[in-house]
Scaffold this motif. Structure first.
Motif, short mmCIF file in Angstrom:
data_model
loop_
_atom_site.label_atom_id
_atom_site.label_comp_id
_atom_site.label_asym_id
_atom_site.label_seq_id
_atom_site.Cartn_x
_atom_site.Cartn_y
_atom_site.Cartn_z
N LEU A 153 0.87 -1.21 -0.14
CA LEU A 153 -0.06 -0.02 -0.02
C LEU A 153 0.84 1.32 0.03
O LEU A 153 0.55 2.41 -0.53
N LEU A 154 1.89 1.35 0.76
CA LEU A 154 3.07 2.30 0.67
C LEU A 154 3.39 2.55 -0.87
O LEU A 154 3.51 3.63 -1.19
N PHE A 155 3.91 1.41 -1.48
CA PHE A 155 4.25 1.67 -2.93
C PHE A 155 3.02 2.25 -3.69
O PHE A 155 3.38 3.05 -4.66
N LEU A 156 1.77 1.61 -3.56
CA LEU A 156 0.73 2.41 -4.15
C LEU A 156 0.38 3.77 -3.83
O LEU A 156 0.47 4.42 -5.10
N MET A 157 0.48 4.21 -2.93
CA MET A 157 0.39 5.64 -2.44
C MET A 157 1.60 6.47 -3.05
O MET A 157 1.24 7.48 -3.69
N ASN A 158 2.90 5.87 -2.91
CA ASN A 158 3.92 6.70 -3.77
C ASN A 158 3.73 6.89 -5.19
O ASN A 158 3.97 7.90 -5.60
N GLY A 159 3.43 5.68 -5.75
CA GLY A 159 3.20 5.73 -7.14
C GLY A 159 2.06 6.61 -7.71
O GLY A 159 2.10 7.40 -8.61
N PHE A 160 0.76 6.61 -6.75
CA PHE A 160 -0.30 7.58 -7.03
C PHE A 160 0.10 9.01 -6.94
O PHE A 160 -0.33 9.92 -7.71
N MET A 161 0.84 9.12 -5.79
CA MET A 161 1.27 10.68 -5.91
C MET A 161 2.06 11.09 -6.79
O MET A 161 1.86 12.15 -7.42
N THR A 176 -8.93 15.95 -3.36
CA THR A 176 -9.19 14.67 -3.73
C THR A 176 -8.10 13.66 -3.79
O THR A 176 -8.11 12.68 -2.98
N LEU A 177 -7.07 13.91 -4.36
CA LEU A 177 -5.73 13.05 -4.32
C LEU A 177 -5.30 13.18 -2.94
O LEU A 177 -4.88 12.12 -2.45
N THR A 178 -5.30 14.44 -2.13
CA THR A 178 -4.84 14.33 -0.83
C THR A 178 -5.43 13.50 -0.01
O THR A 178 -4.83 12.63 1.00
N LEU A 179 -6.90 13.38 0.06
CA LEU A 179 -7.79 12.43 0.68
C LEU A 179 -7.41 11.02 0.29
O LEU A 179 -7.38 10.24 1.34
N ILE A 180 -7.48 10.55 -0.81
CA ILE A 180 -7.02 9.20 -1.30
C ILE A 180 -5.48 8.89 -0.50
O ILE A 180 -5.50 7.90 0.02
N ALA A 181 -4.55 9.65 -1.06
CA ALA A 181 -3.17 9.51 -0.25
C ALA A 181 -3.23 9.35 1.08
O ALA A 181 -2.67 8.14 1.67
N ALA A 182 -4.08 10.10 1.79
CA ALA A 182 -4.02 9.88 3.44
C ALA A 182 -4.96 8.76 3.74
O ALA A 182 -4.40 7.95 4.79
N ALA A 183 -5.86 8.27 2.94
CA ALA A 183 -6.54 7.07 3.25
C ALA A 183 -5.72 5.66 3.21
O ALA A 183 -5.77 4.96 3.84
N LEU A 184 -4.87 5.87 1.86
CA LEU A 184 -3.95 4.63 1.68
C LEU A 184 -3.08 4.53 2.64
O LEU A 184 -2.63 3.55 3.23
N LEU A 185 -2.41 5.79 3.38
CA LEU A 185 -1.48 5.83 4.36
C LEU A 185 -2.02 5.23 5.62
O LEU A 185 -1.52 4.42 6.45
N ALA A 186 -3.50 5.65 5.82
CA ALA A 186 -3.98 5.37 7.23
C ALA A 186 -4.26 3.62 7.29
O ALA A 186 -4.16 3.16 8.23
N VAL A 187 -4.65 3.06 6.17
CA VAL A 187 -4.81 1.57 5.94
C VAL A 187 -3.50 1.07 6.28
O VAL A 187 -3.60 0.11 6.90
#
Length: 396
Positions: free
Chosen positions: A26-34, A177-188
């Motif tokens: 999920l951390l890789f997913l978040m980094n790639g997403f950002m 929106t992207l900030t909220l998505i990134a925050a949600a991925l990090l929280a999980v």
């Protein structure tokens, strides 16, 4: 010897997807997403400050310089604090950075925000790769390729959603929106990330650079693996358009075909590596990528070139993850130090190569560039025996 190590470690291997593997994925997913989300913001950033192409080039360079300057710092901190602490701290600070870039109304503030965003993505890259190495050791199975597949998937989602969100909700709606998505991925991911022990005793060169040649040679493997990837990303579409007379739509398929085969093969790569070992996998991948690049370079038309790029994607897919695994498993060197050297060298290839390729292409044409690039993968093939360190994950 390797055979017996594999047999004795096989029964103790963890199941395919564990809590800690999900956390680091999920951390890789978040980094790639950002990073993917930043791509569709660039044209708007240029318009906001009326930047010429060369001025925009300098802003993008600030991103790259941020990455390269923060990576060694992250590497030395992992030795002191462990990869979990560094990854989560960096990821948390990174969440609002794209929002800061969007609300910057002075160019100097925008450039500083871009530099910091580049620095944090680079630092997180080193730290999450170090955490993936720790999870590999813990699980006694390869996971690095699928982690990089999650990164590719994140990049695809970030870039794909970005254009759509900017059109529908404007730049501020997109940034929120992207900030909220990134925050949600990090929280999980947060409670699932493996807590590894710091390695202060291995921190060896006191905040400095390793004196042994091994990390630098593996760094060259990563660099030479990544330059063709950067070349296809930046010059593939132009090659199809200008030299093979493809339509605008068709020329976009150069990188799309490459990305698609790369993401698919990264999800399969760990199983392949567990089965055949890192050295054999790297050798086969190098040969496939050399073949694909030559097909693309000699292609008589755009469809054959696209097929060549797709084949190159299959080959290149697992070359970098194997180099990173080897970097994190070097004997007598903390994973953070080895990884910071290899990631910095690897990513500098993507930073420096595009402009160098542009200069060469002006004199030779892009077909000659794609015919010449396989030489780099021949070097990787010659150094492939060093990939045996990547299999250290299965034997710890």
């Amino acid at each position: 010897m390797t055979g017996s190590a594999t047999q004795t470690s096989a029964p103790t291997r963890a199941p395919y997807m564990t809590k800690t593997r999900l956390g680091v994925s999920l951390l890789f997913l978040m980094n790639g997403f950002m990073m993917g989300s930043w791509a569709p913001m660039i044209p708007e950033f240029a318009r906001r400050f009326s930047l010429s192409e060369s001025a925009l080039g300098l802003v993008i360079l600030a991103y790259g310089l941020g990455s390269l300057s923060f990576m060694p710092v992250a590497g030395s901190q992992i030795g002191r604090l462990g990869s979990r602490t560094v990854t989560l701290a960096v990821a948390l600070i990174m969440v609002p950075t794209l929002l800061l870039i969007t609300i910057s109304n002075a160019l100097w503030a925008g450039v500083i925000a871009v530099f910091v965003f580049g620095g944090l993505t680079g630092a997180m890259d080193v730290a999450m790769n170090a955490n993936a190495v720790a999870v590999e050791r813990n699980m006694r199975r390869a996971i690095m390729s699928s982690c990089h597949a999650f990164w590719s998937l994140g990049g695809l989602l970030g870039a794909g959603l970005g254009g759509l969100l900017i059109t529908k909700t404007g730049i501020y709606g997109h940034a929120i929106t992207l900030t909220l998505i990134a925050a949600a991925l990090l929280a999980v991911a947060w409670p699932r990330v493996l807590a590894d022990r710091p390695h202060p005793e291995e921190q060896r060169p006191k905040g400095g650079l390793p004196m042994t040649p091994l990390p630098w040679i593996i760094g060259i493997m990563a660099l030479f693996s990544m330059i063709p990837e950067g070349a296809i990303l930046d010059w593939g579409a132009l090659y199809l358009r200008n030299e093979l007379t493809a339509s605008v739509t068709l020329s976009g398929f150069a990188f799309a075909a490459f990305s698609l085969t790369m993401a698919i093969m990264r999800f399969a790569g760990d199983l392949v590596r567990d089965r055949f070992g890192a050295v054999r996998t790297l050798q086969v991948c190098s040969v496939i990528s050399i073949t694909g690049l030559l097909i693309a370079g000699f292609a008589p038309n755009s469809l054959i070139a696209i097929a060549g790029f797709a084949i190159a994607g299959i080959g290149i897919s697992n070359m970098v993850p194997i180099a990173f695994s080897a970097a994190g498993n070097m004997p007598g060197l903390a994973p953070g130090i080895g990884l910071s050297v290899v990631t910095t060298m690897g990513y500098s290839g993507i930073l420096v190569a595009p402009s160098a390729i542009g200069f060469i292409a002006e004199h030779t044409g892009l077909a000659a560039v794609f015919i010449g690039l396989p030489v780099l993968h021949v070097v990787v093939l010659l150094l492939s025996k060093l990939a045996r360190h990547a299999d250290g994950a299965a034997n710890h």
